[in-house]
Write a protein that holds these residues in place. Structure first.
Motif, PDB file in Angstrom:
ATOM      1  N   VAL A 172       2.469   0.130  -9.394  1.00  0.00           N
ATOM      2  CA  VAL A 172       1.873   1.067 -10.332  1.00  0.00           C
ATOM      3  C   VAL A 172       1.749   2.427  -9.637  1.00  0.00           C
ATOM      4  O   VAL A 172       1.151   2.530  -8.557  1.00  0.00           O
ATOM      5  CB  VAL A 172       0.497   0.557 -10.821  1.00  0.00           C
ATOM      6  CG1 VAL A 172      -0.191   1.609 -11.668  1.00  0.00           C
ATOM      7  CG2 VAL A 172       0.664  -0.745 -11.589  1.00  0.00           C
ATOM      8  N   ASN A 173       2.380   3.441 -10.189  1.00  0.00           N
ATOM      9  CA  ASN A 173       2.377   4.829  -9.704  1.00  0.00           C
ATOM     10  C   ASN A 173       3.130   5.067  -8.400  1.00  0.00           C
ATOM     11  O   ASN A 173       3.010   6.155  -7.816  1.00  0.00           O
ATOM     12  CB  ASN A 173       0.944   5.359  -9.551  1.00  0.00           C
ATOM     13  CG  ASN A 173       0.207   5.377 -10.857  1.00  0.00           C
ATOM     14  OD1 ASN A 173       0.778   5.742 -11.889  1.00  0.00           O
ATOM     15  ND2 ASN A 173      -1.046   4.974 -10.841  1.00  0.00           N
ATOM     16  N   HIS A 174       3.910   4.078  -7.911  1.00  0.00           N
ATOM     17  CA  HIS A 174       4.657   4.260  -6.669  1.00  0.00           C
ATOM     18  C   HIS A 174       6.005   3.557  -6.762  1.00  0.00           C
ATOM     19  O   HIS A 174       6.057   2.343  -6.950  1.00  0.00           O
ATOM     20  CB  HIS A 174       3.870   3.722  -5.472  1.00  0.00           C
ATOM     21  CG  HIS A 174       2.558   4.405  -5.280  1.00  0.00           C
ATOM     22  ND1 HIS A 174       2.456   5.676  -4.750  1.00  0.00           N
ATOM     23  CD2 HIS A 174       1.305   4.017  -5.579  1.00  0.00           C
ATOM     24  CE1 HIS A 174       1.182   6.028  -4.727  1.00  0.00           C
ATOM     25  NE2 HIS A 174       0.458   5.048  -5.223  1.00  0.00           N
ATOM     26  N   PRO A 175       7.110   4.301  -6.602  1.00  0.00           N
ATOM     27  CA  PRO A 175       8.439   3.699  -6.706  1.00  0.00           C
ATOM     28  C   PRO A 175       8.816   2.878  -5.465  1.00  0.00           C
ATOM     29  O   PRO A 175       8.292   3.111  -4.366  1.00  0.00           O
ATOM     30  CB  PRO A 175       9.366   4.911  -6.853  1.00  0.00           C
ATOM     31  CG  PRO A 175       8.628   6.038  -6.240  1.00  0.00           C
ATOM     32  CD  PRO A 175       7.164   5.747  -6.430  1.00  0.00           C
ATOM     33  N   ALA A 176       9.738   1.968  -5.654  1.00  0.00           N
ATOM     34  CA  ALA A 176      10.230   1.116  -4.566  1.00  0.00           C
ATOM     35  C   ALA A 176      10.874   1.944  -3.462  1.00  0.00           C
ATOM     36  O   ALA A 176      11.449   3.008  -3.715  1.00  0.00           O
ATOM     37  CB  ALA A 176      11.243   0.117  -5.121  1.00  0.00           C
ATOM     38  N   ASP A 177      10.740   1.450  -2.240  1.00  0.00           N
ATOM     39  CA  ASP A 177      11.417   1.999  -1.060  1.00  0.00           C
ATOM     40  C   ASP A 177      11.002   3.415  -0.680  1.00  0.00           C
ATOM     41  O   ASP A 177      11.643   4.026   0.169  1.00  0.00           O
ATOM     42  CB  ASP A 177      12.942   1.938  -1.238  1.00  0.00           C
ATOM     43  CG  ASP A 177      13.434   0.524  -1.458  1.00  0.00           C
ATOM     44  OD1 ASP A 177      12.929  -0.393  -0.786  1.00  0.00           O
ATOM     45  OD2 ASP A 177      14.307   0.336  -2.335  1.00  0.00           O
ATOM     46  N   GLU A 178       9.949   3.955  -1.283  1.00  0.00           N
ATOM     47  CA  GLU A 178       9.448   5.279  -0.921  1.00  0.00           C
ATOM     48  C   GLU A 178       8.063   5.140  -0.294  1.00  0.00           C
ATOM     49  O   GLU A 178       7.084   4.882  -0.998  1.00  0.00           O
ATOM     50  CB  GLU A 178       9.399   6.193  -2.142  1.00  0.00           C
ATOM     51  CG  GLU A 178      10.772   6.558  -2.655  1.00  0.00           C
ATOM     52  CD  GLU A 178      10.729   7.617  -3.739  1.00  0.00           C
ATOM     53  OE1 GLU A 178       9.707   8.339  -3.856  1.00  0.00           O
ATOM     54  OE2 GLU A 178      11.726   7.715  -4.470  1.00  0.00           O
ATOM     55  N   PRO A 179       7.956   5.307   1.032  1.00  0.00           N
ATOM     56  CA  PRO A 179       6.650   5.181   1.687  1.00  0.00           C
ATOM     57  C   PRO A 179       5.666   6.214   1.153  1.00  0.00           C
ATOM     58  O   PRO A 179       6.044   7.328   0.805  1.00  0.00           O
ATOM     59  CB  PRO A 179       6.952   5.463   3.157  1.00  0.00           C
ATOM     60  CG  PRO A 179       8.429   5.359   3.300  1.00  0.00           C
ATOM     61  CD  PRO A 179       9.017   5.657   1.959  1.00  0.00           C
ATOM     62  N   TYR A 180       4.405   5.809   1.080  1.00  0.00           N
ATOM     63  CA  TYR A 180       3.358   6.772   0.735  1.00  0.00           C
ATOM     64  C   TYR A 180       2.139   6.494   1.603  1.00  0.00           C
ATOM     65  O   TYR A 180       1.970   5.413   2.154  1.00  0.00           O
ATOM     66  CB  TYR A 180       3.033   6.752  -0.761  1.00  0.00           C
ATOM     67  CG  TYR A 180       2.316   5.529  -1.264  1.00  0.00           C
ATOM     68  CD1 TYR A 180       0.925   5.520  -1.386  1.00  0.00           C
ATOM     69  CD2 TYR A 180       3.015   4.382  -1.620  1.00  0.00           C
ATOM     70  CE1 TYR A 180       0.268   4.402  -1.855  1.00  0.00           C
ATOM     71  CE2 TYR A 180       2.363   3.266  -2.089  1.00  0.00           C
ATOM     72  CZ  TYR A 180       0.993   3.272  -2.204  1.00  0.00           C
ATOM     73  OH  TYR A 180       0.332   2.163  -2.660  1.00  0.00           O
ATOM     74  N   TRP A 181       1.297   7.524   1.758  1.00  0.00           N
ATOM     75  CA  TRP A 181       0.162   7.493   2.670  1.00  0.00           C
ATOM     76  C   TRP A 181      -1.135   7.607   1.905  1.00  0.00           C
ATOM     77  O   TRP A 181      -1.225   8.338   0.918  1.00  0.00           O
ATOM     78  CB  TRP A 181       0.243   8.670   3.652  1.00  0.00           C
ATOM     79  CG  TRP A 181       1.366   8.582   4.617  1.00  0.00           C
ATOM     80  CD1 TRP A 181       1.285   8.214   5.929  1.00  0.00           C
ATOM     81  CD2 TRP A 181       2.752   8.863   4.387  1.00  0.00           C
ATOM     82  NE1 TRP A 181       2.527   8.250   6.517  1.00  0.00           N
ATOM     83  CE2 TRP A 181       3.450   8.635   5.580  1.00  0.00           C
ATOM     84  CE3 TRP A 181       3.481   9.255   3.265  1.00  0.00           C
ATOM     85  CZ2 TRP A 181       4.824   8.802   5.703  1.00  0.00           C
ATOM     86  CZ3 TRP A 181       4.855   9.418   3.383  1.00  0.00           C
ATOM     87  CH2 TRP A 181       5.501   9.199   4.588  1.00  0.00           C
ATOM     88  N   ILE A 182      -2.150   6.928   2.421  1.00  0.00           N
ATOM     89  CA  ILE A 182      -3.516   7.094   1.936  1.00  0.00           C
ATOM     90  C   ILE A 182      -4.425   7.169   3.162  1.00  0.00           C
ATOM     91  O   ILE A 182      -4.054   6.694   4.237  1.00  0.00           O
ATOM     92  CB  ILE A 182      -3.974   5.934   1.008  1.00  0.00           C
ATOM     93  CG1 ILE A 182      -3.876   4.596   1.735  1.00  0.00           C
ATOM     94  CG2 ILE A 182      -3.167   5.916  -0.280  1.00  0.00           C
ATOM     95  CD1 ILE A 182      -4.530   3.455   0.995  1.00  0.00           C
ATOM     96  N   VAL A 183      -5.583   7.781   3.017  1.00  0.00           N
ATOM     97  CA  VAL A 183      -6.560   7.844   4.098  1.00  0.00           C
ATOM     98  C   VAL A 183      -7.861   7.258   3.570  1.00  0.00           C
ATOM     99  O   VAL A 183      -8.341   7.645   2.498  1.00  0.00           O
ATOM    100  CB  VAL A 183      -6.776   9.297   4.590  1.00  0.00           C
ATOM    101  CG1 VAL A 183      -7.863   9.337   5.663  1.00  0.00           C
ATOM    102  CG2 VAL A 183      -5.465   9.875   5.125  1.00  0.00           C
ATOM    103  N   LEU A 184      -8.418   6.323   4.329  1.00  0.00           N
ATOM    104  CA  LEU A 184      -9.652   5.646   3.936  1.00  0.00           C
ATOM    105  C   LEU A 184     -10.720   5.805   5.016  1.00  0.00           C
ATOM    106  O   LEU A 184     -10.404   5.959   6.200  1.00  0.00           O
ATOM    107  CB  LEU A 184      -9.395   4.148   3.729  1.00  0.00           C
ATOM    108  CG  LEU A 184      -8.370   3.759   2.662  1.00  0.00           C
ATOM    109  CD1 LEU A 184      -8.094   2.272   2.719  1.00  0.00           C
ATOM    110  CD2 LEU A 184      -8.870   4.167   1.287  1.00  0.00           C
TER     111      LEU A 184
END
Length: 174
Positions: free
Chosen positions: A42-54
Motif C-alpha cells: 500500500v503506497n509503495h511500489p515493488a523493488d523501490e526502497p523507501y526510508w522511514i525514521v522512528l
C-alpha cells in the motif's frame, strides 16, 4: 531484535479479503529503516526502497497491495541502523476447495543474523497432503535440502515452497 530481516511470508494460499501485513517497532530514537518490497505494498511500489525514521517505541505497519498470493511480500528486505522487532501477519489463510477452515498466520520473526540452518517440521492436523513449508533465503546461493536431498538453490530474498507429506520433515540449508 535485529537490524536485517527478510520477510518469510507464504505465497501459496490467498488471504481472503485481508492482505498480508507486517509491523515493526523501534527500540531506539532516530531509527532509520529501509524497506525494499518484493511486490507492491500500500503506497509503495515493488523493488523501490523507501526510508522511514522512528523514535523509540514507535511502530510502523504496512500491508501488501492485494490479498492474492501472487502479490505477497515474501523476501521483502528490511534493514535498520538500530535494533527493531518485526511481526508478520497473514489473515484468513485457507486452501479453497480443500478446507473450510480459515486461519491466521503470524509471528515475530528472527533477524537474518541469528537464523539457523537446520529445522524440523512436524505436520499439523488439518490436511496431511497439502501442508507446506516456506523457506526464504537470506544469502545468495543458499542450498536447501529436504530430508537430505537438494531441492533448491536460492538467491537472497527468494522463496522455496515444499509440501510436507511425511509426519516429520527435516529442512537444512547451506
Amino acid at each position: 531484535l535485529g537490524k536485517e530481516f527478510y520477510l518469510p511470508f507464504q505465497d501459496y494460499w490467498d488471504g481472503g479479503s485481508t492482505p498480508q501485513a507486517f509491523t515493526l517497532v523501534a527500540t531506539e530514537d532516530n531509527t532509520t529503516v529501509v524497506i525494499t518490497p518484493t511486490n507492491d505494498m500500500v503506497n509503495h511500489p515493488a523493488d523501490e526502497p523507501y526510508w522511514i525514521v522512528l523514535q523509540k517505541g514507535q511502530c510502523y505497519s504496512v500491508s501488501s497491495a492485494d490479498a492474492v498470493a501472487d502479490y505477497y511480500l515474501s523476501g521483502t528486505k528490511v534493514e535498520a541502523n538500530h535494533p527493531i522487532a518485526i511481526t508478520i501477519v497473514d489473515d484468513s489463510v485457507r486452501e479453497f476447495g480443500v478446507s473450510t477452515c480459515g486461519d491466521q498466520v503470524g509471528d515475530q520473526i528472527t533477524p537474518a543474523t541469528t537464523l539457523g540452518t537446520e529445522y524440523v517440521i512436524v505436520r499439523g492436523f488439518l490436511n496431511t497432503m497439502t501442508e507446506r513449508v516456506f523457506v526464504t533465503a537470506t544469502e545468495d546461493n543458499t542450498e536447501v535440502y529436504a530430508n537430505g536431498t537438494l531441492v533448491a538453490t536460492l538467491q537472497a530474498g527468494e522463496l522455496y515452497r515444499h509440501t510436507t507429506g511425511s509426519v516429520v520433515l527435516s529442512i537444512s540449508t547451506s
